[in-house]
Design a protein around this motif. Sequence first.
Motif, PDB file in Angstrom:
ATOM      1  N   ASN A 131      86.667  71.896  47.816  1.00  8.45           N
ATOM      2  CA  ASN A 131      85.650  72.406  46.884  1.00  8.45           C
ATOM      3  C   ASN A 131      86.094  72.170  45.447  1.00  8.45           C
ATOM      4  O   ASN A 131      87.291  72.052  45.180  1.00  8.45           O
ATOM      5  CB  ASN A 131      85.474  73.921  47.085  1.00  8.45           C
ATOM      6  CG  ASN A 131      84.623  74.248  48.292  1.00  8.45           C
ATOM      7  OD1 ASN A 131      83.526  73.740  48.446  1.00  8.45           O
ATOM      8  ND2 ASN A 131      85.154  75.095  49.167  1.00  8.45           N
ATOM      9  N   GLY A 139      82.523  70.352  48.096  1.00  9.81           N
ATOM     10  CA  GLY A 139      81.444  71.311  47.854  1.00  9.81           C
ATOM     11  C   GLY A 139      81.679  72.065  46.557  1.00  9.81           C
ATOM     12  O   GLY A 139      82.448  71.614  45.693  1.00  9.81           O
ATOM     13  N   GLU A 140      81.068  73.220  46.438  1.00  7.65           N
ATOM     14  CA  GLU A 140      81.125  73.949  45.167  1.00  7.65           C
ATOM     15  C   GLU A 140      82.272  74.966  45.143  1.00  7.65           C
ATOM     16  O   GLU A 140      83.213  74.844  44.376  1.00  7.65           O
ATOM     17  CB  GLU A 140      79.786  74.649  44.933  1.00  7.65           C
ATOM     18  CG  GLU A 140      79.718  75.359  43.585  1.00  7.65           C
ATOM     19  CD  GLU A 140      78.391  76.047  43.352  1.00  7.65           C
ATOM     20  OE1 GLU A 140      77.594  76.147  44.303  1.00  7.65           O
ATOM     21  OE2 GLU A 140      78.161  76.491  42.224  1.00  7.65           O
ATOM     22  N   ALA A 141      82.189  75.969  46.013  1.00  4.20           N
ATOM     23  CA  ALA A 141      83.185  77.044  45.999  1.00  4.20           C
ATOM     24  C   ALA A 141      83.151  77.755  47.344  1.00  4.20           C
ATOM     25  O   ALA A 141      82.122  77.778  48.019  1.00  4.20           O
ATOM     26  CB  ALA A 141      82.859  78.031  44.882  1.00  4.20           C
ATOM     27  N   PRO A 142      84.271  78.366  47.738  1.00  5.81           N
ATOM     28  CA  PRO A 142      84.285  79.068  49.029  1.00  5.81           C
ATOM     29  C   PRO A 142      83.348  80.273  49.015  1.00  5.81           C
ATOM     30  O   PRO A 142      83.105  80.866  47.974  1.00  5.81           O
ATOM     31  CB  PRO A 142      85.736  79.550  49.162  1.00  5.81           C
ATOM     32  CG  PRO A 142      86.508  78.856  48.091  1.00  5.81           C
ATOM     33  CD  PRO A 142      85.551  78.431  47.037  1.00  5.81           C
ATOM     34  N   GLY A 143      82.843  80.609  50.196  1.00  8.03           N
ATOM     35  CA  GLY A 143      82.074  81.844  50.382  1.00  8.03           C
ATOM     36  C   GLY A 143      82.945  82.871  51.095  1.00  8.03           C
ATOM     37  O   GLY A 143      84.173  82.711  51.186  1.00  8.03           O
ATOM     38  N   GLU A 192      85.039  81.529  54.122  1.00 10.54           N
ATOM     39  CA  GLU A 192      86.100  80.623  53.668  1.00 10.54           C
ATOM     40  C   GLU A 192      87.220  81.425  52.998  1.00 10.54           C
ATOM     41  O   GLU A 192      88.405  81.134  53.163  1.00 10.54           O
ATOM     42  CB  GLU A 192      85.519  79.606  52.665  1.00 10.54           C
ATOM     43  CG  GLU A 192      84.566  78.602  53.280  1.00 10.54           C
ATOM     44  CD  GLU A 192      83.185  79.162  53.614  1.00 10.54           C
ATOM     45  OE1 GLU A 192      82.814  80.205  53.037  1.00 10.54           O
ATOM     46  OE2 GLU A 192      82.474  78.560  54.455  1.00 10.54           O
ATOM     47  N   SER A 227      77.314  77.301  56.605  1.00 13.84           N
ATOM     48  CA  SER A 227      77.193  75.981  55.957  1.00 13.84           C
ATOM     49  C   SER A 227      78.142  74.990  56.616  1.00 13.84           C
ATOM     50  O   SER A 227      77.790  73.825  56.839  1.00 13.84           O
ATOM     51  CB  SER A 227      77.581  76.050  54.476  1.00 13.84           C
ATOM     52  OG  SER A 227      76.724  76.849  53.778  1.00 13.84           O
ATOM     53  N   PRO A 260      87.967  75.625  53.349  1.00 12.82           N
ATOM     54  CA  PRO A 260      86.576  75.361  52.963  1.00 12.82           C
ATOM     55  C   PRO A 260      85.654  75.176  54.175  1.00 12.82           C
ATOM     56  O   PRO A 260      86.097  74.729  55.241  1.00 12.82           O
ATOM     57  CB  PRO A 260      86.634  74.050  52.182  1.00 12.82           C
ATOM     58  CG  PRO A 260      88.062  73.748  51.963  1.00 12.82           C
ATOM     59  CD  PRO A 260      88.856  74.535  52.955  1.00 12.82           C
ATOM     60  N   PHE A 261      84.405  75.505  53.977  1.00  9.88           N
ATOM     61  CA  PHE A 261      83.323  75.254  54.939  1.00  9.88           C
ATOM     62  C   PHE A 261      83.637  75.763  56.352  1.00  9.88           C
ATOM     63  O   PHE A 261      83.707  75.002  57.316  1.00  9.88           O
ATOM     64  CB  PHE A 261      82.950  73.757  54.948  1.00  9.88           C
ATOM     65  CG  PHE A 261      82.168  73.373  53.724  1.00  9.88           C
ATOM     66  CD1 PHE A 261      80.819  73.670  53.628  1.00  9.88           C
ATOM     67  CD2 PHE A 261      82.777  72.761  52.641  1.00  9.88           C
ATOM     68  CE1 PHE A 261      80.087  73.355  52.484  1.00  9.88           C
ATOM     69  CE2 PHE A 261      82.060  72.447  51.494  1.00  9.88           C
ATOM     70  CZ  PHE A 261      80.714  72.733  51.420  1.00  9.88           C
ATOM     71  N   HIS A 291      73.386  70.055  49.588  1.00  9.21           N
ATOM     72  CA  HIS A 291      74.399  70.994  50.087  1.00  9.21           C
ATOM     73  C   HIS A 291      73.894  71.629  51.385  1.00  9.21           C
ATOM     74  O   HIS A 291      72.720  71.996  51.489  1.00  9.21           O
ATOM     75  CB  HIS A 291      74.642  72.071  49.029  1.00  9.21           C
ATOM     76  CG  HIS A 291      75.864  72.892  49.296  1.00  9.21           C
ATOM     77  ND1 HIS A 291      75.923  73.805  50.319  1.00  9.21           N
ATOM     78  CD2 HIS A 291      77.074  72.908  48.691  1.00  9.21           C
ATOM     79  CE1 HIS A 291      77.126  74.359  50.320  1.00  9.21           C
ATOM     80  NE2 HIS A 291      77.841  73.842  49.350  1.00  9.21           N
TER      81      HIS A 291
HETATM   82  N1  URA Z   1      79.810  76.380  50.210  1.00 12.07           N
HETATM   83  C1  URA Z   1      80.657  75.544  49.546  1.00 12.07           C
HETATM   84  O1  URA Z   1      80.281  74.870  48.586  1.00 12.07           O
HETATM   85  N2  URA Z   1      81.900  75.479  49.993  1.00 12.07           N
HETATM   86  C2  URA Z   1      82.349  76.168  51.036  1.00 12.07           C
HETATM   87  O2  URA Z   1      83.524  76.033  51.362  1.00 12.07           O
HETATM   88  C3  URA Z   1      81.457  77.020  51.699  1.00 12.07           C
HETATM   89  C4  URA Z   1      80.187  77.113  51.276  1.00 12.07           C
END
Ligand code: URA
Length: 279
Positions: free
Chosen positions: A171, A131-135, A138, A149, A144-145, A250
């Motif tokens: 990510n 994915g892109e980046a932790p929220g 996370e 999501s 991650p995730f 996503h």
């Molecule tokens: N969105 C992401 O791209 N990665 C995550 O880990 C959580 C949300």
Amino acid sequence: MQDLPSDRDALKALLDFHVEAGVDLALDETPHNRFAEPKPEPARGAGPVPERTVASADSRNPPPPPRALPKTAAGAPDEVASLAREQARHARTLEELEAILAAFEGCALKFSAKNLAFADGNPEGRVMLVGEAPGADEDRIGKPFMGRSGQLLDRMLATIGLDRSQVYVANIVPWRPPGNRTPTPQEIAICKPFIARQIELAAPEFLLCLGGPAAQNLLGLKDGILRTRGRWFTYKTEDGREIRALPTLHPAYLLRQPLQKRLGWRDFMTLRRALDAKE
Ligand code: URA
């Protein structure tokens, strides 16, 4: 730390002020004055090498420590990215890579994040999802995730008979950008050597790129995700391996646009067919 106001309205006004200023998560019970704390030591080498290594890594003959980073994340982005590449290449196992990343101080996101969210799931799995980046969730949990999501992702995996014990999840950027902003191109350039090495070491059969940023940055695609999703591309590792890669929507986008879930489902079915065909 200033004294907190005692009456309800003043407390609410203070809270509103913080929310407007972008503070969307309380990390701790007690406040810390980070400006008064001693500056962290600059990273010297890769930090401790964990005990568990894969068979190919000779633990009696550890690699030479990578070059030290500039004192802070404020070094020139190109220089920091090239040091990141150098450090990432030193990792012979995913455990070493995580330790190197945990000690890496070249990306400013590390200093605003609570935790490194390196990976979740099974690195032996046939499928790796990026994915892109932790929220916020996370960041709090350090994987991650984990939030909404992630829950949708798990439901989508379940529709094709998979769960987290069968896939490996990461990510592009392993630290949460403050306020969930999009990572900058510089932050992505600095973190990219690490995710590239992570893919190389996990060596999955299939790579699922979750969302446009993952597809564009990993596969070099220019088009947006709605044009590229559902088609197979080739991801090339630095050591010359080719991995079949499938961009898809996503899960955060699917939560905002539930009607598009049918497209996501189609992509997951495409992945299922590829898994079945290679079994
Ligand atoms: N969105 C992401 O791209 N990665 C995550 O880990 C959580 C949300």
